[in-house]
Structure formats: C-alpha cells, structure tokens
Scaffold this active site. Structure first.
Site, PDB file in Angstrom:
ATOM      1  N   ASP A 157       0.823  -1.207   0.000  1.00  0.00           N
ATOM      2  CA  ASP A 157       0.000   0.000   0.000  1.00  0.00           C
ATOM      3  C   ASP A 157       0.861   1.262   0.000  1.00  0.00           C
ATOM      4  O   ASP A 157       2.074   1.214   0.294  1.00  0.00           O
ATOM      5  CB  ASP A 157      -0.892  -0.021   1.255  1.00  0.00           C
ATOM      6  CG  ASP A 157      -2.209   0.710   1.055  1.00  0.00           C
ATOM      7  OD1 ASP A 157      -2.312   1.515   0.120  1.00  0.00           O
ATOM      8  OD2 ASP A 157      -3.126   0.474   1.859  1.00  0.00           O
ATOM      9  N   ASP A 169     -10.666   1.856  -3.219  1.00  0.00           N
ATOM     10  CA  ASP A 169     -11.217   1.598  -1.883  1.00  0.00           C
ATOM     11  C   ASP A 169     -12.730   1.599  -1.925  1.00  0.00           C
ATOM     12  O   ASP A 169     -13.383   1.176  -0.983  1.00  0.00           O
ATOM     13  CB  ASP A 169     -10.747   2.687  -0.903  1.00  0.00           C
ATOM     14  CG  ASP A 169      -9.389   2.341  -0.298  1.00  0.00           C
ATOM     15  OD1 ASP A 169      -8.954   1.189  -0.443  1.00  0.00           O
ATOM     16  OD2 ASP A 169      -8.769   3.236   0.306  1.00  0.00           O
TER      17      ASP A 169
END
Ligand code: GLA
Length: 733
Positions: free
Chosen positions: A483, A553
């Site tokens: 990430d 997301d």
C-alpha cells in the site's frame, strides 16, 4: 511485426500487426515523423518532403535546418524528438541547459541499428520479450554537434501484438555536466486535429472516470506533480476520432510505463498538426548529467486501433498480460481472497482472524489476507509505520503461528504492508528522523498522519528491503498487499546536495523500482498486489511488480461499474482487484443486492472484504455459489477478450462481456443503475463470438446461434434499481 529501412529515401517503416509508424531522415540529417496509423506495407520511395503535412518556410519560420537553396524550418515540420533553441517553438521533448549557460540543442541523425529482441531499461520497468525472435527493435542515434549530447531513440514491436514501445536514452557525450530540464519519452504526430483527447480522471474512491474533449488549436494536458501517477490522472491518453465508438473509428492510445510525475499532452499547432508528448513531467524536474553519464526515460506503449476503443483496450490487455506482467503469477490461476480490513479495521486479534478464515474456507475462498494493524502498536492510523514487527498484543503467538493455522485450514495467508512510509510516532522515525522526505527545517505536512521515506537513499532502501524480507522469511506468507497512502509534499532529501534536490521526484521512483525489483525477485512465488489508497498509482509501471492491483477503496457495486469500466480502457481484468463488501457500503453508504456486488466484482480479481459471519444463512449460501461460479469463469475473465457493451458514462446501464480465446465460452454481465419503470427493454448485442456456432445459456439451457447473439442480441428489463444479470454461454458440443 517488421521494421523496414529504405536507404533510398532514408525512411523507417515500423510495422505492428495492423499499424505503421514511419520516420524519415531529411537530407540535412533531421529526423522527422512521417506517418502513424493503419498499416502501410510499403512506404513510397520518393522524396519524403512530399509527405510533409505542412508548407515549408511560411512567414516567421526561420530557415534553421535548410541551406541557401533549400529553405526548411523546424517550425514547419514534425520533428521526431523536438528540442528548444532554433525555429521550433512547440513544446520540446528535450530541453537542457549546458555549462556555458546556453539552452540550445539541435539533434541530427548519426546512425541506426535494427536488431532482434528488446533491451531492458536500466532502473525502470518496461515491456519484455521472452525470446529474441518475439521482438524487433530500431535504435536511432541523434547528436547535437554543439555539445556532444546524444539521444538514442528506441522503437520495439512484438510478434502478434499491436503495440509500439518507445523510449529514449540521453547520453552526455560532451565534456561537461548538463542540466536536463526535460527529457520526454516521446513526441508523436497526427496530421489533422479532428480528434478528441480522452483521459482517465478521478479521485480517491472515484478512480479513472473517462473524460473526453475535442482538440482545438491549443495545448491540452493532464499531469501529476505528486511523485505518484495518482488517483487524479492516469499516465494514459487516447486521441480518438469524434465518431469513434467501442467498435469503430480510429483511436490512438498512449500509456506511460512510469508511476511518478508525468505529463500527457496534445498540442495542436497552427497547421492543425497534433504533437503528442508524453513522459516525466518537466515541472519540478532537473537532472544533472555528468560527462559520460546516461539518462533513461520511461517507456511509452502506444496502440493504434482502426476499430474503436474496444480494439485498443483488447490490444493493451493482451500486451500487458503477456509482455508487462511477469513471473509465475503472470499465467498462474489467481486465488479468490478475503481481506479483513472492512470486517475489523484495526480491531482484531488472532481469534477474529481465524474465525473469518474459517468461514471463508467454508465458502471456498482460497486466501486469507490480514490487512493493516498487525505490527508495532498500530491500533489506529496514527503510528508505527516503519516498525515492521508483529504486535504480540494482538497476535500473541506471532505471525508464523497465525499463518500456519490458516494454512492448516487449507488456505493461503497474505499480509498488508506500507513500506514506503514512516509514522512520526515510530521507533524508525525516532532513530532516523532524517530518513523521511523533508526540506531543511521546513515543517512537513502530514498526510494520513504519516511521512514518506526518502527512497533515493541507499540506507533507507536497504532497511525497507530487509524489513519486508525478514517478515516474509519468518512466516508462510503467500501474498503481499503493498500500500501507499499519501502523496509527497515539502520535497527534499537530507542526503542530496542542493543542485540535485530537483532530482528527488525521479530518484524516489528509481528507488521504489529498485526495492520492488529486489523484494519481488527474492520471493518469486509470492503474489504481490499493489494499492495506493485503493487505485491511486494503478499504472503500467506497477504491473511488472504487481500483477494485480486494488482498483479502488470504493467497493460499492454502482461506483465500481464506472471505476472498472474506466480502468478497463487500458488495464486487463486480471489485474483489477474487485471485492464484495458489506452494505450499507462503508464509503458511500449505498445498499445494493449481494448478487449485484458479486456480479460486478466477478469482472476482476475476485474477493471479499467483509465478515462472512455477519451474513444470514441464505446470504452465506449465496456467497458460496458466487465463489463456485467465479471459479468456473475466472479463466475466461482473466484470459479472455473483454468487450464493453454498455457504458455507465453514457446511460443508465453497464454491460461487459468476456469471451474465451477459442470463442467457446462467454460471460455477459448486464447492470441497471436506476430503475426506469414502464420502459422498453434494452437490447445488448454480443461481440466476438463464433457466428456459426450454437451457444447454450448455462443457467437455463436456452440455445442461440452466435449470429443471433451478435446481431439480434439479448434484451433486458431495467425496472429494478442496482440489478445485475449474469449469463454464461458455452458452445453446444
Ligand atoms: C488503504 C487501502 C485499504 C486498506 C487501508 C489500511 O486505504 O486502500 O484497502 O488497506 O489502507 O490502512
């Protein structure tokens, strides 16, 4: 695939399966662009001046490359690698300041070389050929005689592919240092301006929406200055005829294999000639190139399609699957995963994770991913990034034991990292405050309460590689989610001297690629998935390391129709992480049926992002059948051809189709966004099938000919909000 050189008129015809890119060398050694478009088997033998789209020596065009008899101006011709300093006042692909303060460069042809295969790009990701015979490369060397600076322009085409791969290497062949202000990867040209500029724009949770605008006599560009290609713009643009559809019309795609600051630009001059520039963003860039040193630009991969956007995308999909993604996971079947993030956020312990895994196993899921919060003292996002040590309060028996317990259930175990970052509240920051990107005593802005590590530094890179590798060695970890949750501000490095500070954005990227290269090659069997607050930095430069990427997301099924549709412009479905999450959706608060969430996620790399134990028995049974269904179709979704049939950007429906390479199987998904009661049905005509074959609808046994499906089509009602239907078709044996 074939690169032809005609010594008679000094032209190069660089041919892919269906396109030609033609260059020519003028008598005065100037390299010009003559054509890009539908394949021309043989270009003419005559004077290449005849092929120029513009008049020569119009008013105010200085005769900078002609002689007294032949007046030619770089103002009037499509220069293949344009520079600043003479009569070309367009945006230069190359701009440098030399030791004497002069900023004038004038490149002339010196030599060329055509060879089989393709060279890797030093320090940068790029496409590759597995065998030499698969590719052919043309290298053209240009030189500025005033300074000795060289530009080596490289063009590669691949067998069976419709992609042209370009990069430029700048070599300082002079005797003193040069400040490069701009070194783009390409200029290319179209000889009329009847095109639209198409790009992918977005934001966190709203990535890669398709935007179109007509070209005019002006410069249009998208860029990034964030040291990440980012959520906001993608390093991709297409120039499309205004009437181009999914199936018809000319479309030129340009995709940059780079994940940092970029520019993608179309500049229309007064003769309506379009110069298409792409490369590292010159803004905030400077590179000091010492005598004898080289600077490598990233690669641009361009695709010409005479058959609309659909064909362009399928060319990219095939090419990226085969020549950009690499390693064992390129071809291996990818696991259905479950991720605990939205199920628990930071609030988990071993028992909770094992319970999620147990239920997931029961549903047929193959990989359990433990997301953020397993290390340091990370109970919220305000600490511990950089301290990659298991938190024994949450996981008293450690990662190894947890991973083993998951494996004992018959699943694989995966782990989240954010290795490029450091929290101010971390042991790493306390020990090395200088390791973060910062500029002197200037206050650093926090983003998600964290700072960014200075990956231009070797000591920092070594730390990151060791920290990640130590964890991967300590436990059976089969998957990593990598990430990156902020962009870079107050840019500066404690290690670089003042005159190299502007190199940091690119040095950061080179540092990142170095880390990724070292870690992914040390663990070739681990599946790496990229992520940057969802789908930020989801670009071609990431695919060689991350064969899949968390697309957004935002896992709301309706938002995902737009996001996945837009992303599919250039990215293959096998690379797009797509999960079913809980309702109401955590990002947008919308409630959609479980079937809709499943059907939309099945167009990508499928998984779940919720606690299956919270579902009713009936819902859990539905999850089981979704997983079963996905396993049946994943080969087609991953390796088949994708056809976009209804655009959510243009109406109330979304439909896409995957067809297996042999055309024997297909999967169609049709979605309604808003119910329109008492309305007619929507007809969806399929594509890419075998017209003469008879297909059976696997779900209900109905049969149709391929011709029927492609010409008459299937009709759908749209009287229910957020409803999807998925149809699997197989050729009747
Ligand atoms: C980012 C990712 C999410 C999740 C969180 C964890 O936002 O995109 O999927 O991993 O970080 O902090």
């Amino acid at each position: 695939m074939n690169i032809e050189f005609n010594s008679k008129n000094m032209t190069f015809n660089i041919k892919t399966e269906n396109s030609s890119y033609v260059l020519g060398v003028l008598k005065n050694k100037y390299l010009i662009n003559l054509y890009y478009g539908k394949k021309i088997e043989s270009f003419h033998d005559g004077d290449i001046m005849d092929s120029l789209p513009t008049i020569c020596c119009a008013g105010f065009s200085a005769n900078d490359i002609g002689d007294d008899e032949c007046e030619i101006s770089t103002n009037d011709i499509p220069c293949e690698y344009p520079t600043y300093g003479s009569a070309d006042f367009g945006t230069p692909a190359f701009h440098a300041v030399y030791g004497n303060g002069s900023a004038i460069t004038k490149f002339e042809y010196v030599s060329h070389n055509i060879f089989s295969g393709k060279k890797p790009l030093k320090g940068l990701p790029s496409s590759y050929a597995e065998a030499e015979a698969e590719a052919q490369t043309l290298e053209i060397t240009l030189k500025d005689s005033g300074t000795g600076i060289l530009a080596v322009l490289s063009y590669t085409v691949f067998e069976g592919a419709d992609a042209l791969c370009r990069n430029v290497k700048i070599v300082n062949g002079g005797s003193e240092a040069v400040d490069i202000k701009s070194a783009l990867s390409q200029s290319a040209y179209l000889f009329d301006k009847n095109f639209e500029f198409v790009h992918l724009s977005g934001a966190w949770c709203r990535e890669r929406h398709i935007e179109k605008m007509p070209l005019t006599r002006a410069t249009i560009s998208v860029d990034s200055k964030r040291v990440s290609s980012s959520h906001f713009h993608s390093p991709f643009m297409a120039l499309a005829r205004p009437n181009a559809t999914e199936d018809e019309g000319e479309v030129y795609g340009f995709s940059l294999c780079y994940s940092g600051n970029f520019i993608a630009q179309a500049e229309v001059n007064t003769y309506d000639v379009v110069r298409i520039n792409m490369g590292i963003n010159p803004f905030g860039f400077n590179w000091k190139l010492e005598a004898g040193e080289e600077f490598q630009t990233p690669e641009v991969i361009s695709v010409y399609s005479a058959k609309g956007f659909g064909e362009m995308s399928r060319c990219y999909h095939k090419f990226y699957r085969k020549h950009l993604c690499r390693g064992v996971w390129r071809d291996k079947e990818r696991p259905v995963l479950i991720n605990n993030w939205e199920a628990t956020y930071f609030d988990f312990n071993e028992e909770k994770i094992l319970n999620i895994a147990k239920k997931a196993k029961e549903a047929g899921i193959e990989l359990m991913v433990l997301d953020d919060g397993w290390f340091g003292k990370r109970d919220s996002d305000n600490c511990s990034l950089g301290d990659w040590v298991c938190d024994r309060n949450k996981l008293p028996d450690g990662l190894e034991s947890l991973a083993q317990k998951v494996e004992a259930m018959g699943m694989k175990f995966g782990l989240w990292f954010e290795p490029e970052m450091v929290s101010p509240d971390s042991d790493l920051y306390r020990a090395h405050p200088d390791w973060c990107i910062h500029s002197g005593n200037r206050k650093c802005s926090l983003g998600r309460r964290q700072l960014v590590l200075d990956l231009s530094r070797k000591d920092v890179r070594d730390y990151v590689v060791k920290a990640v590798c130590d964890i991967l060695k300590s436990a059976p970890v089969s998957y990593v989610k990598w990430d990156m949750n902020r962009n870079i501000t107050e840019i500066g490095s404690a290690e670089l001297p003042a005159e190299k500070q502007q190199e940091l954005p690119h040095r950061y990227m080179l540092g990142l690629y170095d880390i990724l290269e070292r870690i992914t090659s040390a663990f070739p069997d681990v599946l790496f998935e990229g992520c940057s607050g969802g789908g930020g930095r989801f670009d071609a430069g990431m695919l060689p390391y991350f064969p899949q990427y968390w697309t957004s997301d935002d896992s709301d099924a309706v938002e995902r129709m737009y996001i996945q549709y837009g992303t599919s412009m250039v990215m293959p479905s096998i690379t797009m992480g797509a999960h079913v999450s809980a309702v109401p959706n955590h990002q947008i608060n919308r409630t959609t049926p479980l079937k809709t969430r499943g059907d939309i996620a099945m167009a990508g790399q499928f998984g779940y992002e919720l606690d299956l134990a919270t579902l009713s028995e009936e819902e859990f049974e539905e999850v089981k059948s979704q997983v079963k269904k996905y396993k049946e179709i994943r080969e087609i979704v991953h390796k088949g051809d994708m056809y976009r049939l209804k655009s959510p950007f243009e109406g109330n429906n979304c439909a896409w189709l995957f067809v297996s390479e042999d055309k024997a199987e297909a999967v169609l998904t049709f979605a309604t966004i808003k119910a329109t009661p008492n309305d007619g049905k929507t007809i969806v005509k399929l594509c890419g099938l075998n017209g003469g074959a008879i297909y059976t609808n696997v779900e209900n046994g109905k049969t149709y000919s391929g011709d029927y499906l492609m010409n008459a089509g299937i009709s759908f009602k749209h009287n229910v909000d957020f409803k999807t239907e998925m149809i699997s078709l197989k050729i009747k044996k």
